[in-house]
Structure formats: C-alpha cells, structure tokens
Design a protein around this motif. Structure first.
Motif, PDB file in Angstrom:
ATOM      1  N   GLU A   2      20.175 -17.080  10.005  1.00  0.00           N
ATOM      2  CA  GLU A   2      20.668 -17.627  11.014  1.00  0.00           C
ATOM      3  C   GLU A   2      21.472 -17.145  11.566  1.00  0.00           C
ATOM      4  O   GLU A   2      21.473 -17.964  12.374  1.00  0.00           O
ATOM      5  N   TRP A   3      22.289 -15.932  11.628  1.00  0.00           N
ATOM      6  CA  TRP A   3      23.241 -15.737  12.338  1.00  0.00           C
ATOM      7  C   TRP A   3      22.279 -15.290  14.326  1.00  0.00           C
ATOM      8  O   TRP A   3      22.676 -15.446  14.763  1.00  0.00           O
ATOM      9  N   GLY A   4      21.215 -14.861  12.579  1.00  0.00           N
ATOM     10  CA  GLY A   4      19.750 -14.318  14.256  1.00  0.00           C
ATOM     11  C   GLY A   4      19.579 -15.586  15.484  1.00  0.00           C
ATOM     12  O   GLY A   4      19.542 -15.115  16.976  1.00  0.00           O
ATOM     13  N   HIS A   5      19.050 -16.709  14.236  1.00  0.00           N
ATOM     14  CA  HIS A   5      18.933 -17.520  14.863  1.00  0.00           C
ATOM     15  C   HIS A   5      20.402 -18.218  15.901  1.00  0.00           C
ATOM     16  O   HIS A   5      19.591 -18.420  17.291  1.00  0.00           O
ATOM     17  N   PHE A   6      21.160 -17.973  15.545  1.00  0.00           N
ATOM     18  CA  PHE A   6      22.391 -18.747  16.052  1.00  0.00           C
ATOM     19  C   PHE A   6      22.741 -18.060  17.428  1.00  0.00           C
ATOM     20  O   PHE A   6      23.114 -18.867  18.656  1.00  0.00           O
ATOM     21  N   ILE A   7      22.468 -16.642  17.621  1.00  0.00           N
ATOM     22  CA  ILE A   7      22.664 -15.609  18.174  1.00  0.00           C
ATOM     23  C   ILE A   7      21.893 -15.866  19.398  1.00  0.00           C
ATOM     24  O   ILE A   7      22.108 -15.869  21.125  1.00  0.00           O
ATOM     25  N   HIS A   8      20.860 -16.535  18.976  1.00  0.00           N
ATOM     26  CA  HIS A   8      19.718 -16.424  21.031  1.00  0.00           C
ATOM     27  C   HIS A   8      19.782 -17.871  20.912  1.00  0.00           C
ATOM     28  O   HIS A   8      19.584 -17.654  22.185  1.00  0.00           O
ATOM     29  N   GLY A   9      20.607 -18.524  20.130  1.00  0.00           N
ATOM     30  CA  GLY A   9      19.970 -20.458  20.773  1.00  0.00           C
ATOM     31  C   GLY A   9      18.711 -20.436  20.351  1.00  0.00           C
ATOM     32  O   GLY A   9      18.040 -19.961  20.659  1.00  0.00           O
ATOM     33  N   ASP A  10      18.455 -22.087  20.830  1.00  0.00           N
ATOM     34  CA  ASP A  10      17.433 -22.917  20.961  1.00  0.00           C
ATOM     35  C   ASP A  10      16.684 -23.135  22.034  1.00  0.00           C
ATOM     36  O   ASP A  10      15.849 -23.004  22.355  1.00  0.00           O
ATOM     37  N   LYS A  11      17.719 -24.447  22.482  1.00  0.00           N
ATOM     38  CA  LYS A  11      17.489 -24.944  23.415  1.00  0.00           C
ATOM     39  C   LYS A  11      18.129 -24.924  24.909  1.00  0.00           C
ATOM     40  O   LYS A  11      17.906 -25.405  25.977  1.00  0.00           O
ATOM     41  N   GLY A  12      19.546 -24.115  24.629  1.00  0.00           N
ATOM     42  CA  GLY A  12      20.349 -23.838  25.488  1.00  0.00           C
ATOM     43  C   GLY A  12      21.003 -24.678  26.233  1.00  0.00           C
ATOM     44  O   GLY A  12      20.726 -26.096  25.780  1.00  0.00           O
ATOM     45  N   GLY A  13      22.753 -24.501  26.853  1.00  0.00           N
ATOM     46  CA  GLY A  13      23.407 -25.621  27.598  1.00  0.00           C
ATOM     47  C   GLY A  13      23.444 -25.250  28.946  1.00  0.00           C
ATOM     48  O   GLY A  13      23.445 -24.723  29.335  1.00  0.00           O
ATOM     49  N   ILE A  14      24.534 -26.669  29.225  1.00  0.00           N
ATOM     50  CA  ILE A  14      24.846 -25.781  30.624  1.00  0.00           C
ATOM     51  C   ILE A  14      26.136 -26.137  30.389  1.00  0.00           C
ATOM     52  O   ILE A  14      27.061 -27.116  30.249  1.00  0.00           O
TER      53      ILE A  14
END
Length: 298
Positions: A129-141
């Motif tokens: 879960e940490w790895g996924h959170f660090i990488h992100g999934d959709k991106g933000g602005i």
C-alpha cells in the motif's frame, strides 16, 4: 489500629501480587498505557487537521481504491482485507494463550505460528500500500494557491492524467507538464477538473485555474497528488509508526516461538511469556482499529 499497622508492614515486605498480576505483566500494562497515550496524541493531531481543512481534505474512498493483481477500482477493499487479517491474527493469539494455560506445547506452536504468518501478511500488505501511495495512480495538479485539483471525465469521476496525455504510468522517466494536460483538456471537451472544494469546471474556466500550475505525480512528504499535503504526512507517520509496532511484535513473537519449540516455557511450568506478548499483540490490533476508523472511514 494495630491491624492496620500490621497490614502496611506486610505490603512492603515484598511477595505481594497487586491485582493478582505478575511483575512482568504489570510492566507490560504500564508500557501499553504509555504507548496508548502516544497513539492518542497522534490521532488527536490528525483529527484537528482533518476538520480544520475538511473542505479540501482528500476522500479516502477515492484514494485507496487499488487491489493487488486486479484492474479497476475497489474502494477500501484492500484496507478492509488487511484489517481482517490483523484481527484474525489476534484470534489465533488468543488461542495460543489459551493453550499455554493448558501447557499444551504443540497447540501453542500451531496458533503462535499462524499469528506470525498473519503479522507477515499484514506487513507485506502495508508495504504494498505504501508503494502504491508513493507511486500514485491518477496524478494531480497543484494550482498557484497550492490547492490540489484532479482531472475528471464527463461523469465527474477521477480520470487519470496518464491516460489523458497517453503516457504509461510505469514507464521510465515519466514527465508530464501542465502544457500537456492543458492541450489534452482543450482537445477533448468531455474532460474537466475538480477543484479542491469538490466543484467541477471545464473549458475556458478550467484553463484559467491551470495558469502557473504544476503536475504532481505520486505522494511523498513534500507533494501529494491526492490532495492536502498533511494527508500524506499523517498517512506515512501514523501507519508507519503502527507498522513499526507490528514489525517489533512479529520479531518478539518469533523469539517466543523459538523458545516454545525448545521447550523453555514447558520446563518453567508456565507460558506466561506467551501471555505477555499476547497483550502486546492485542494492543497493536486495537490501535489499528482506531487508525482504520479515524484515517480511512471518517
């Protein structure tokens, strides 16, 4: 009066068992109470910030939507599975303590071993879960005022910036600029942006917000694609601190497990060490229930 004096003298001669608990178990309770106060302080701090910035705070259902080896979005399902595994490890711990009271060595080994397996699975799940959170999934602005906004589709659902500009999120050296996003938004009018206060704008109105903005990919202690920066900071600190407790618990369990196999406690005639580590393990599980409730559900 004479009786009272006699009782006070006895209380200081040693050998007393306050609350019918051994010295070791009392010390464990002292440690758990002090640790509970520490976690309470962290969760209170989280609560204050959570409600201070309630209008721009990320929604957990929109952040923790991933599940290993499955495509699509499954809000909170993986976190719920992690919680279930940890609670079940507490059940096996209870069974190990119960068999310890009966001096049943083989059953203590069985249930203690399953508790260790549950702890390892939880730690592995948290690392994923940490790895996924660090990488992100959709991106933000990130806008000029430091608010985090997201691209949404025609149904106002989050839409991946990677998909919007046609970039593989796991490719090497991913670099998406705000001009790439603006160009893609202008080319397809069905997409817009959702502001930090959850309102949606599109077209020229959206372009006005994106001046001097930057694309944010992933989450760390400096930038967070999911929303307010404090959300990421509290996530890493609270779940990391709890994860350290689980890791410490697994290490202690392994030591106790080896001693059980060697027959150390059988020779002592009691399995009190199993009971003491059980208290610690139940505490770790209980803390996670509060973390789960405060961080993921509220």
């Amino acid at each position: 009066m004479a009786d009272i004096t006699t009782n006070e003298n006895k209380a200081w001669t040693g050998g007393d068992i306050p609350f019918k608990a051994s010295y070791g178990k009392l010390m464990m309770w002292f440690f758990l109470v002090s640790d509970a106060l520490t976690f309470s302080g962290f969760l209170c701090a989280y609560g204050f910030m959570r409600f201070k910035y309630a209008h721009v705070w990320p929604v957990a259902d929109e952040v923790f939507t991933h599940f290993p080896f499955l495509k699509g979005e499954y809000p909170m399902l993986f976190v719920a599975l992690m919680t279930f595994i940890l609670i079940m490890s507490s059940v096996t711990m209870v069974l190990a303590v119960n068999e310890g009271h009966k001096n049943n060595k083989s059953k203590v080994i069985l249930w203690l071993g399953l508790t260790i397996v549950g702890g390892f699975i939880f730690l592995g799940s948290q690392a994923w879960e940490w790895g996924h959170f660090i990488h992100g999934d959709k991106g933000g602005i990130e806008l000029a005022n430091h608010d985090i906004v997201h691209v949404v589709d025609a149904d106002a659902h989050f839409y991946s910036i990677y998909d919007l500009v046609g970039v593989d999120s796991y490719a090497d050296d991913v670099n998406i600029t705000i001009d790439d996003v603006k160009g893609a938004l202008m080319a397809d009018s069905q997409y817009g942006i959702r502001l930090a206060d959850k309102s949606v704008v599109s077209g020229e109105a959206a372009m006005a917000y994106l001046n001097n903005a930057e694309v944010v990919l992933g989450a760390n202690l400096v930038r967070n694609e999911y929303g307010h920066q404090l959300f990421a900071n509290f996530f890493y600190f609270i779940t990391g601190f709890h994860g350290f407790h689980v890791f410490s618990g697994v290490v202690i369990l392994i030591v106790i497990f080896i001693n059980v196999i060697k027959g150390t406690y059988e020779r002592r005639g009691h399995y009190e060490m199993v009971e003491k580590v059980g208290l610690y393990w139940h505490f770790v599980d209980l803390v996670w229930v509060f973390v789960f409730t405060f961080f993921y559900l509220v």
